[in-house]
Write a protein that holds these residues in place. Sequence first.
Motif, short mmCIF file in Angstrom:
data_model
loop_
_atom_site.label_atom_id
_atom_site.label_comp_id
_atom_site.label_asym_id
_atom_site.label_seq_id
_atom_site.Cartn_x
_atom_site.Cartn_y
_atom_site.Cartn_z
N GLU A 1 0.83 -1.21 0.00
CA GLU A 1 0.00 0.00 0.00
C GLU A 1 0.86 1.26 0.00
O GLU A 1 0.51 2.27 -0.58
CB GLU A 1 -0.92 -0.01 1.23
CG GLU A 1 -2.05 0.99 1.18
CD GLU A 1 -3.12 0.62 0.18
OE1 GLU A 1 -3.86 1.53 -0.25
OE2 GLU A 1 -3.23 -0.57 -0.18
N GLY A 2 1.99 1.18 0.67
CA GLY A 2 2.94 2.29 0.70
C GLY A 2 4.35 1.75 0.75
O GLY A 2 4.60 0.69 1.34
N LYS B 1 6.27 5.07 -3.25
CA LYS B 1 4.91 4.75 -3.69
C LYS B 1 3.96 5.10 -2.54
O LYS B 1 4.11 4.56 -1.44
CB LYS B 1 4.80 3.26 -4.04
CG LYS B 1 3.37 2.82 -4.36
CD LYS B 1 3.29 1.31 -4.60
CE LYS B 1 1.84 0.88 -4.85
NZ LYS B 1 1.75 -0.59 -5.06
N ASN B 2 3.03 5.99 -2.78
CA ASN B 2 2.09 6.43 -1.74
C ASN B 2 2.84 6.74 -0.44
O ASN B 2 2.41 6.35 0.65
CB ASN B 2 1.03 5.36 -1.48
CG ASN B 2 0.16 5.07 -2.68
OD1 ASN B 2 -0.04 5.93 -3.53
ND2 ASN B 2 -0.34 3.86 -2.77
N ASP C 1 3.21 9.27 1.39
CA ASP C 1 2.62 10.13 2.41
C ASP C 1 1.25 9.66 2.88
O ASP C 1 0.57 10.36 3.62
CB ASP C 1 2.52 11.57 1.87
CG ASP C 1 3.89 12.15 1.55
OD1 ASP C 1 4.76 12.10 2.44
OD2 ASP C 1 4.09 12.62 0.43
N LYS C 2 0.86 8.48 2.45
CA LYS C 2 -0.42 7.93 2.88
C LYS C 2 -0.33 7.42 4.31
O LYS C 2 0.57 6.65 4.65
CB LYS C 2 -0.85 6.80 1.94
CG LYS C 2 -2.23 6.24 2.24
CD LYS C 2 -2.65 5.22 1.19
CE LYS C 2 -4.06 4.70 1.47
NZ LYS C 2 -4.50 3.73 0.43
N SER D 1 3.02 7.36 7.93
CA SER D 1 3.21 7.16 6.50
C SER D 1 4.53 6.44 6.28
O SER D 1 5.37 6.34 7.18
CB SER D 1 3.23 8.51 5.78
OG SER D 1 4.38 9.26 6.19
#
Length: 436
Positions: A31-32, A47-48, A50-51, A185
């Motif tokens: 996911e990140g 990849k992502n 800052d999620k 994150s």
Amino acid sequence: MLTLIFSFFTTNLLGFSKSASAAPSLDVKAEGAILVDAETGKILYQKNADKLLAPASMSKMMTEYLLLESIDKKKISWDQKTNISEYAHKISQNRTLSNVPLRVDDKYTVKELYQAMAIYSANGATIALAELIAGSEGEFVKRMNAKAKELGMKDYNFVNSTGLNNKDLFGNHNSGSETDENMMSARATAILAYSLLKDHPEVLETASIPRLKFREGTDDEIRMENWNWMLPSLIKGYNGVDGLKTGSTDLAGNCFTGTIKQGDTRLISVVMKTDTRLARFDETKKLFDFGFANFEKEQILPKNYQVKGNKTVSIVKGKEKEVKVATKEPLSMVIKRGEKENYKPKFVLDKKKMTKDGELTAPVKKGEVVGHIKIEYTGSGEDYGYLLNGDTKGKTEVVTTQSVEKANWFVLALRGVGGFFGGLWSGAVDMVKSWF
């Protein structure tokens, strides 16, 4: 016939060139994710990033940071013994969680509890350490959030010391609701790992231990195998891996912050929310393979380097009207392989040292910092920058190579007179020109 041959040759040549210059692709099934050079904080992939996601037991890196900081400040010691509270004891008895069972009628050294936390991700041991350092886990959580802010992390929220869901704490949660869990994150997690390795590199002495017996030789002896299965002697072993921390909860899925050193390069990786325990290591392997295949450490600038067009800085009120400047130290960076020519130096003057006209004021000492050179990437690929804004990495100071004394009053007076008459002469010339 010649036209067909030419067409075939041109098409294949262009196809080859395009393939050769294409940026390498990477499909990380998480996911990140993020990959970072551990020395400079240079981001090599993200990849992502800052999620906001649940880090689970990767949260324990913050507990490790605060513990090692307390050791350094001599607030606690490795051989110091501590009691176990009813709360830490109760958590430690839950073997559905990662734990070593603790007794309330015994004392444990800081080192014992730390090893259980760092190697086996023992949750009861983690709580016991938090209580020792701060008096209570609730107070410790306040310190976790304060330290995160101090380290420059932005996307985070700590509600406990372990990374467990609050609902697993038997009503002992002191921050957030019952269903809350720590959140970070991938970028924030990487900043935490980067800071931990930079400020407390001794963390790797324990993180790299593949197996250890807790309370060896007693009735409480437990064989602890490191959950980091990428350590070289374990089932997903990868040469050079020596840390750092895994995590797993229902909300977090399976995650892993890894670090590896090969040659003089150390990388930090973070993968968050993968499907299985093994997948987090498979995706980390992709990141490490990608990093070492596509990047290399290169010296970009030597010591005493001078930027073309900026080899001197003007001086006012000095015996000399300018002074030579050059880099104080060499600058090395992790860069994309085969693209050294795409990293260009840019000279940036320190405006605080300059007059409004961009000049230094004499006297000037040899070795005085007048600015810095930063490296800008001019290639076609994406440059992700650094983990921390304002990071001094990727830069090198520019200093004066000689001293320049202040001119005496007579010289300054003559210059003033010369400047005055020079101004009159220029004005007269301009006036005469206007007549014609």
